[in-house]
Design an enzyme around this catalytic site. Sequence first.
Site, PDB file in Angstrom:
ATOM      1  CG  MET A  15      -7.914   7.398   3.270  1.00 20.28           C
ATOM      2  SD  MET A  15      -7.211   7.453   4.213  1.00 20.28           S
ATOM      3  CE  MET A  15      -6.315   5.398   4.291  1.00 20.28           C
ATOM      4  CG  HIS A  52      -9.203   0.408  -0.088  1.00 23.65           C
ATOM      5  ND1 HIS A  52      -8.553  -0.211   1.423  1.00 23.65           N
ATOM      6  CD2 HIS A  52     -10.777   0.535   0.199  1.00 23.65           C
ATOM      7  CE1 HIS A  52      -9.288   0.271   2.409  1.00 23.65           C
ATOM      8  NE2 HIS A  52     -10.801  -0.050   1.708  1.00 23.65           N
ATOM      9  CG  HIS A 109      -4.180  -1.134  -1.533  1.00 20.16           C
ATOM     10  ND1 HIS A 109      -5.046  -2.198  -1.784  1.00 20.16           N
ATOM     11  CD2 HIS A 109      -4.215  -0.478  -0.513  1.00 20.16           C
ATOM     12  CE1 HIS A 109      -5.990  -2.073  -0.955  1.00 20.16           C
ATOM     13  NE2 HIS A 109      -5.258  -1.215   0.472  1.00 20.16           N
ATOM     14  CG  MET A 130     -11.154  -2.042   5.305  1.00 21.79           C
ATOM     15  SD  MET A 130      -9.652  -1.804   4.699  1.00 21.79           S
ATOM     16  CE  MET A 130      -8.782  -1.163   6.041  1.00 21.79           C
ATOM     17  CG  ASP A 148      -4.917   3.012   0.850  1.00 17.19           C
ATOM     18  OD1 ASP A 148      -3.882   2.193   1.651  1.00 17.19           O
ATOM     19  OD2 ASP A 148      -6.027   1.471   0.819  1.00 17.19           O
ATOM     20  CG  MET A 159     -10.928   3.289   2.406  1.00 15.57           C
ATOM     21  SD  MET A 159      -9.417   3.236   3.199  1.00 15.57           S
ATOM     22  CE  MET A 159      -8.468   3.959   2.049  1.00 15.57           C
ATOM     23  CG  ASP A 200      -6.396  -2.809   3.258  1.00 18.09           C
ATOM     24  OD1 ASP A 200      -6.720  -2.013   2.740  1.00 18.09           O
ATOM     25  OD2 ASP A 200      -5.436  -2.695   3.606  1.00 18.09           O
ATOM     26  CB  SER A 260      -0.649  -0.009   1.711  1.00 16.09           C
ATOM     27  OG  SER A 260      -1.626   1.589   1.320  1.00 16.09           O
TER      28      SER A 260
HETATM   29  C1  DX5 Z   1      -5.980   1.919   5.777  1.00 17.51           C
HETATM   30  C2  DX5 Z   1      -5.343   1.093   4.390  1.00 17.51           C
HETATM   31  C3  DX5 Z   1      -4.607   0.332   4.363  1.00 17.51           C
HETATM   32  C4  DX5 Z   1      -2.958   0.226   4.874  1.00 17.51           C
HETATM   33  C5  DX5 Z   1      -2.446  -0.901   5.473  1.00 17.51           C
HETATM   34  O1  DX5 Z   1      -6.859   2.897   5.538  1.00 17.51           O
HETATM   35  O2  DX5 Z   1      -7.011   1.462   4.040  1.00 17.51           O
HETATM   36  O3  DX5 Z   1      -4.593  -0.258   3.011  1.00 17.51           O
HETATM   37  O4  DX5 Z   1      -3.000   0.796   4.566  1.00 17.51           O
HETATM   38  O5  DX5 Z   1      -1.355   0.073   6.462  1.00 17.51           O
HETATM   39  P1  DX5 Z   1      -0.341  -0.821   7.454  1.00 17.51           P
HETATM   40  O6  DX5 Z   1       0.092  -2.406   6.527  1.00 17.51           O
HETATM   41  O7  DX5 Z   1      -0.071   0.080   7.509  1.00 17.51           O
HETATM   42  O8  DX5 Z   1      -1.954  -1.032   8.159  1.00 17.51           O
HETATM   43 ZN    ZN Z   2      -6.835  -0.052   1.772  1.00 13.91          ZN
END
Ligand code: DX5
Ligand code: ZN
Length: 218
Positions: A36, A65, A32, A136, A34, A67, A174, A7
């Site tokens: 947000m 992903h 990956h 998650m 993320d 969010m 994840d 990620s």
């Molecule tokens: C959190 C993200 C994850 C995060 C994982 O909201 O969706 O993808 O980046 O990070 P680690 O592997 O550090 O928990």
């Molecule tokens: Zn993620």
Amino acid sequence: MKVIAPSILSADFSRLGDEIKAVESAGADWIHADIMDGHFVPNITFGPMIVESVRRVTSLPIDVHLMIENPNDYIPAFAKVGASLISVQAEASIHLNRSVQLIRECSARPGVVLNPSTPVQTLEWIIDHVDYVLIMSVNPGFGGQAFIKNSLDKVRALRQLIQQKNLKTLIEIDGGVNEETITDIAAAGVDVFVAGSAIFGSRDYQTTINAFRQKIGA
Ligand code: DX5
Ligand code: ZN
């Protein structure tokens, strides 16, 4: 098939291109990303512009992903700049089947994401429409959090549902995936392992990814 998906949330964004090339040569299978929006989760990251930059430096599948609230408004934009897979949070889409249809229409592979307290039963009428389910194992919004242990029971319940329905749906996990947690996670039946801080926070990406593969037997 076992997939390691770093990620980039935990990457050094001042050298994002180099970081992506480094994890690719270290053996990453997917990247990956993320996304947000500061509403669905209490953090803001990046949009299609950054995914377009990522697309320019790697040919690996980009696993976006979302969010964000109102994901349907942004699915075409992420697909257009090269997202290979797009997952939407079950909790953020009031028309989840339409979101999944839209991802396919935009020629990306659709996935649905469950937050830690959202039951597997939520998937009953959508699971045969998606290519993967993202579980998650932390509360979404930040990297570096501790793995929520009952996520393993959830993975096992999901594995059972997939077998019952005779589907080929991939299970992605994840959050809090690292050398301590990954063995049990793999044993529970996960196919795709997202890891941010465990990879980008390590001294040597190749050593870390090799250690992951050794522990998951892939
Ligand atoms: C959190 C993200 C994850 C995060 C994982 O909201 O969706 O993808 O980046 O990070 P680690 O592997 O550090 O928990
Ligand atoms: Zn993620």
